[in-house]
Design a protein around this motif. Sequence first.
Motif, PDB file in Angstrom:
ATOM      1  N   LEU A  81       2.808  -7.125   3.412  1.00 50.02           N
ATOM      2  CA  LEU A  81       4.226  -7.248   3.736  1.00 50.02           C
ATOM      3  C   LEU A  81       4.456  -8.000   5.044  1.00 50.02           C
ATOM      4  O   LEU A  81       5.598  -8.290   5.401  1.00 50.02           O
ATOM      5  CB  LEU A  81       4.878  -5.859   3.826  1.00 50.02           C
ATOM      6  N   ARG A  85       6.438 -15.156   2.261  1.00 52.66           N
ATOM      7  CA  ARG A  85       6.260 -15.773   0.958  1.00 52.66           C
ATOM      8  C   ARG A  85       7.610 -16.182   0.386  1.00 52.66           C
ATOM      9  O   ARG A  85       8.562 -15.421   0.439  1.00 52.66           O
ATOM     10  CB  ARG A  85       5.601 -14.790  -0.013  1.00 52.66           C
ATOM     11  N   PHE A 105      14.724  -8.846   0.538  1.00 47.35           N
ATOM     12  CA  PHE A 105      13.410  -9.489   0.441  1.00 47.35           C
ATOM     13  C   PHE A 105      12.692  -9.575   1.783  1.00 47.35           C
ATOM     14  O   PHE A 105      11.477  -9.486   1.853  1.00 47.35           O
ATOM     15  CB  PHE A 105      13.553 -10.885  -0.184  1.00 47.35           C
ATOM     16  N   PHE A 108      10.093  -7.151   2.733  1.00 48.02           N
ATOM     17  CA  PHE A 108       8.804  -7.235   2.058  1.00 48.02           C
ATOM     18  C   PHE A 108       8.049  -8.508   2.442  1.00 48.02           C
ATOM     19  O   PHE A 108       7.091  -8.890   1.781  1.00 48.02           O
ATOM     20  CB  PHE A 108       9.011  -7.184   0.542  1.00 48.02           C
ATOM     21  N   MET A 110       9.270 -11.502   2.344  1.00 50.46           N
ATOM     22  CA  MET A 110       9.583 -12.552   1.374  1.00 50.46           C
ATOM     23  C   MET A 110      10.933 -13.182   1.680  1.00 50.46           C
ATOM     24  O   MET A 110      11.746 -12.616   2.403  1.00 50.46           O
ATOM     25  CB  MET A 110       9.625 -11.968  -0.041  1.00 50.46           C
TER      26      MET A 110
ATOM     27  N   LEU B 200       7.724  -4.308  -5.960  1.00 51.95           N
ATOM     28  CA  LEU B 200       7.601  -5.564  -5.218  1.00 51.95           C
ATOM     29  C   LEU B 200       6.463  -5.489  -4.201  1.00 51.95           C
ATOM     30  O   LEU B 200       5.749  -6.464  -3.972  1.00 51.95           O
ATOM     31  CB  LEU B 200       8.935  -5.882  -4.528  1.00 51.95           C
ATOM     32  N   MET B 201       6.261  -4.314  -3.615  1.00 56.40           N
ATOM     33  CA  MET B 201       5.133  -4.146  -2.686  1.00 56.40           C
ATOM     34  C   MET B 201       3.804  -4.298  -3.409  1.00 56.40           C
ATOM     35  O   MET B 201       2.872  -4.903  -2.892  1.00 56.40           O
ATOM     36  CB  MET B 201       5.191  -2.761  -2.023  1.00 56.40           C
ATOM     37  N   SER B 204       3.162  -7.845  -3.926  1.00 56.42           N
ATOM     38  CA  SER B 204       2.712  -8.418  -2.659  1.00 56.42           C
ATOM     39  C   SER B 204       1.223  -8.156  -2.455  1.00 56.42           C
ATOM     40  O   SER B 204       0.459  -9.055  -2.094  1.00 56.42           O
ATOM     41  CB  SER B 204       3.524  -7.818  -1.508  1.00 56.42           C
ATOM     42  N   ILE B 207      -0.812 -10.415  -4.655  1.00 56.34           N
ATOM     43  CA  ILE B 207      -0.945 -11.783  -4.154  1.00 56.34           C
ATOM     44  C   ILE B 207      -1.972 -11.822  -3.026  1.00 56.34           C
ATOM     45  O   ILE B 207      -2.879 -12.634  -3.014  1.00 56.34           O
ATOM     46  CB  ILE B 207       0.398 -12.312  -3.612  1.00 56.34           C
TER      47      ILE B 207
END
Lengths: 212, 212
Positions: A81, A85, A105, A108, A110, B200-201, B204, B207
């Motif tokens: 995090l 991105r 976002f 996170f 992002m 979403l974490m 992440s 990725i």
Amino acid sequence: MAKKEDISASVIKRLPRYYRFIGELIKQGKTRISSADLAAQMSLTASQIRQDLNCFGGFGQPGCGYSLPELHSEIGRILGLDGHRGAVLIGAGNLGRAIAIHMDFEKFGMELKGIFDCDENKTGLTVAGIRILPMTDIEKFIVREHPEIAILCIPKESAEKCADMLVSCGIKAFWNFSHYDLTARYKDIAVENVHLGDSLMLLSYGIANSGK
Amino acid sequence: MAKKEDISASVIKRLPRYYRFIGELIKQGKTRISSADLAAQMSLTASQIRQDLNCFGGFGQPGCGYSLPELHSEIGRILGLDGHRGAVLIGAGNLGRAIAIHMDFEKFGMELKGIFDCDENKTGLTVAGIRILPMTDIEKFIVREHPEIAILCIPKESAEKCADMLVSCGIKAFWNFSHYDLTARYKDIAVENVHLGDSLMLLSYGIANSGK
DNA sequence: TAGATTGTTAATCGATTAACAATC
DNA sequence: TAGATTGTTAATCGATTAACAATC
């Protein structure tokens, strides 16, 4: 603070919840917590918490527990995090627009950089401060902005073809709200399938079996 | 077709995915499948599929696999999708409206009966063919329509109080999109917390650790 | 120091996989 | 019947819990 080589999937899946609870405790002004206290709050066992936290290096202090800010930033780091991105949203229907507006976002690591829709009536409209662009612009956009993440809010029918195109453009991850099951379609591409219907089915099961 | 007393949580959590895949195969016109074929499509082992399906009574046929319609309706029955349950949506913000419009509640044996919001500017507007009512009407509404499910699309701050009120009115289940963690707050109340942020974490993390 | 609480090993528990006899 | 595939038991694997010595 040596990390173990690979943390098991069961532990990883618990990290977001740890991250949320610890963030909340920090907001409340707490700075330290024992595994026993955290366990009580999260309905886990103290033993499991100590095992989990030890996967990425012991930074508890025998006798006085764990530092919450240290835990928070470390778990955030493990989850990635702390990165930056770029993301693009594909499909500006009800769900897509809700995601664009509703998700923070930045929290996170992002940034939502572009929103795309194949419906020409939508292009030009603004959602979450971002202008909706036509799908025909997406390849150009990805080459220029190189976002890593694509958020798929499109129908099942178009998901497969669309995902293939995005991968060929260089997308590295899918947050997939389409009902098409992307699991294990690509190598080295991160995928999170969100099936809201699955969650609703489990709720249905919970009702049908409550009190058992 | 004798059912086991209690099916383990790990099996239950896989049922929605089975249900989806089997539904899809039926749509494609298939009528039977072997555990090996299904395993290949779902990236599971044949052994696990046979174990799972046997939890609720063997209806495979040695030599020629499982009947898809039979599997589909049986899993649907176990999940309680053959019921008819009323639902109310609390909070008609972006997310709430998207849920109302996007979800096909009928597919899950549910019906969205009312939408409520405390913002007076919203009351009277129509979403998914349903007029938004003021929060002050909710107790009356629940007494009259006795919905079992409340869908919470409200901020964390108001979730606790709101949920307590709904339980006291007779709500039996929460589909909880608020960031307040309702897990294990009530007895005999079914809860599904949806934390899109958690998903979403995990993306992440995926990725940050791809290629490992 | 004494008390508290960790880090870590060992024991238990449950879930997944493998194997194979039963059966369509 | 022979082939295929299930239902089910046994073996393996991994995750959770318990216990306790180490340590702040």
